[in-house]
Design an enzyme around this catalytic site. Structure first.
Site, PDB file in Angstrom:
ATOM      1  N   SER A  72      48.544  80.320  62.721  1.00  0.00           N
ATOM      2  CA  SER A  72      47.349  80.236  61.872  1.00  0.00           C
ATOM      3  C   SER A  72      46.098  79.753  62.609  1.00  0.00           C
ATOM      4  O   SER A  72      45.021  79.710  62.018  1.00  0.00           O
ATOM      5  CB  SER A  72      47.623  79.328  60.673  1.00  0.00           C
ATOM      6  OG  SER A  72      48.429  79.984  59.725  1.00  0.00           O
ATOM      7  N   LYS A  75      43.101  81.924  62.314  1.00  0.00           N
ATOM      8  CA  LYS A  75      42.098  81.840  61.246  1.00  0.00           C
ATOM      9  C   LYS A  75      40.809  81.178  61.701  1.00  0.00           C
ATOM     10  O   LYS A  75      39.794  81.236  60.991  1.00  0.00           O
ATOM     11  CB  LYS A  75      42.687  81.113  60.043  1.00  0.00           C
ATOM     12  CG  LYS A  75      43.863  81.858  59.403  1.00  0.00           C
ATOM     13  CD  LYS A  75      44.325  81.155  58.134  1.00  0.00           C
ATOM     14  CE  LYS A  75      45.524  81.853  57.512  1.00  0.00           C
ATOM     15  NZ  LYS A  75      46.794  81.510  58.179  1.00  0.00           N
ATOM     16  N   SER A 132      44.660  77.070  54.908  1.00  0.00           N
ATOM     17  CA  SER A 132      45.224  78.145  55.726  1.00  0.00           C
ATOM     18  C   SER A 132      45.717  79.323  54.884  1.00  0.00           C
ATOM     19  O   SER A 132      46.773  79.896  55.143  1.00  0.00           O
ATOM     20  CB  SER A 132      46.366  77.600  56.587  1.00  0.00           C
ATOM     21  OG  SER A 132      46.633  78.460  57.673  1.00  0.00           O
ATOM     22  N   LYS A 234      42.057  72.889  62.984  1.00  0.00           N
ATOM     23  CA  LYS A 234      42.997  73.787  62.323  1.00  0.00           C
ATOM     24  C   LYS A 234      44.412  73.607  62.889  1.00  0.00           C
ATOM     25  O   LYS A 234      44.586  73.414  64.096  1.00  0.00           O
ATOM     26  CB  LYS A 234      42.546  75.238  62.537  1.00  0.00           C
ATOM     27  CG  LYS A 234      43.339  76.272  61.759  1.00  0.00           C
ATOM     28  CD  LYS A 234      42.942  76.314  60.307  1.00  0.00           C
ATOM     29  CE  LYS A 234      43.822  77.256  59.502  1.00  0.00           C
ATOM     30  NZ  LYS A 234      45.217  76.787  59.398  1.00  0.00           N
TER      31      LYS A 234
END
Length: 398
Positions: A72, A75, A132, A234
């Site tokens: 992820s 992203k 997410s 993140k």
């Protein structure tokens, strides 16, 4: 404060000494006690990097260019492209995005949008960054590019533009694909752009919770709860990628970015990231040497409507150095001796090199801060004659 200003004052004094070549006086290095810096920590991870967000200097690294599944962390690019479109006024935070069945059916972490919903861009962006949401990522990809495949093409084009040489995207979510990969260095570059290019949007990365449709979810970045200086960015996880984290923290006007990939647990990625950040803040400092647009020199211009050109840098100049070694900083301006009008604003006319002792820690182009037009006929003729005799006399002493 005086210790921080000393290298800058030395640089300013050196600029006055010569119109073409400025050199800071070399300190008596034997009289300066050097700070002792241990080796960077070794982490229980596949790959990692620690970078200063302002200077771009890498302070620690291990396998930083290894191509790994980013999960992820993908992203970050998805969010960056949304932020870019918002800043360009191509879309509005209040634009209503339709949710397709494909977005709704996307597996993995979710924001929990429903088929047929129309959701504001701002909500989807928060869903991408904070919880997410794969469904939110697919919905934004469809809205911006008409589908996930053309959006992945946009992601790859921007990766190239940003200098991410070990990155290739197949989707906006990070769900596994054999040809979907990135590296710790590339992710640090992307994080640096997110922080510096769109600082107003960056504030959302520190939010600890996000609620949509009555469902509250926490940000999975554990450091947001443990370290008040951490404000992004993140997390990521798949079986192939392991537990990953791109983090950033700011202390005393110094901002660091850490990337840790391939740890074996949520706790490990937080702890290993904390080790990197603590190391960087403990042993390094970042100094601002020049402001954007500061006039660093005024060399002679030949054949122009005036005789001098204002020369400087087009961005703030930061340098990251070991603590207590700022007195060893030296800077040299190497400026062309044959600057001839016309000169356009922004044209490169030389280079600035900054050294810490014998190590080059930074180079920046020196640019014309203003245009200089051609002078009249007699001014150009006079300068040619003057230049001829200067070169002639100089040649006699070569």
């Amino acid at each position: 404060m005086l210790r921080r200003l000393l290298p800058i004052l030395l640089i300013c004094l050196s600029l006055v000494s010569s119109p073409l070549l400025a050199q800071m006086p070399q300190p008596d290095t034997a009289a300066i006690p050097r700070s002792v810096i241990p080796s960077p920590p070794r982490l229980a991870a596949s790959s990692w990097i620690l970078m200063d967000a302002d200077s771009g200097r890498v302070l620690a690294q291990h396998n930083p260019d290894e191509r790994l599944p980013p999960a992820s962390l993908t992203k970050l690019m998805t969010a960056y492209l949304v932020e870019r479109e918002l800043e360009s006024d191509n879309i509005s935070p209040d634009d209503m995005v339709p949710i397709s069945e494909k977005a709704w059916r996307t597996g993995g972490s979710k924001m929990f949008v429903e088929v047929g919903d129309r959701v504001p861009v701002s909500e989807l962006l928060h869903g991408i960054v904070i919880v997410s949401g794969n469904d939110a990522s697919v919905a934004m990809a469809e809205y911006l590019a008409g589908g996930t495949e053309p959006f992945a093409d946009l992601m790859n084009q921007h990766a190239v533009q940003l200098g991410m040489t070990n990155t290739h995207y197949e989707n906006p979510t990070g769900l596994p694909h054999d040809n979907h990969y990135s590296s710790a260095r590339d992710l640090s570059i992307l994080a640096q752009h997110i922080i510096n290019d769109y600082p107003d949007h960056y504030r959302m990365y520190e939010q600890k919770h996000f609620t949509y449709g009555g469902i509250e979810q926490p940000n999975r970045n554990l450091l947001l709860w443990r370290d008040a200086s951490v404000d992004g960015l993140k997390t990521g996880w798949t079986e192939a990628a392991g537990y990953c984290l791109v983090a950033s923290a700011e202390r005393d006007d110094m901002r660091l970015i850490s990337v840790v990939m391939g740890t074996d647990s949520k706790e490990a990625r937080a702890q290993e990231s904390q080790k990197l950040l603590s190391y960087g803040f403990r042993y390094y400092e970042t100094l601002k040497l020049y402001d954007q647009g500061a006039v660093l020199n005024t060399p002679r211009v030949w054949g122009g409507d005036r005789n001098e050109l204002k020369v400087g840098v087009d961005e703030d100049v930061h340098m990251t150095v070991p603590r207590n070694r700022d007195q060893e900083l030296t800077a040299k301006l190497d400026i062309r001796s044959d600057i001839t009008a016309p000169i356009a604003a922004g044209e490169q006319v030389g280079t600035m090199e900054v050294r810490l002792g014998d190590e080059v820690v930074g180079q920046r182009p020196l640019l014309a801060l203003e245009p200089v037009e051609e002078g009249g006929f007699f001014k150009r003729l006079f300068d040619k004659v003057q230049r001829f005799f200067i070169n002639l006399v100089g040649g006699l002493f070569d």
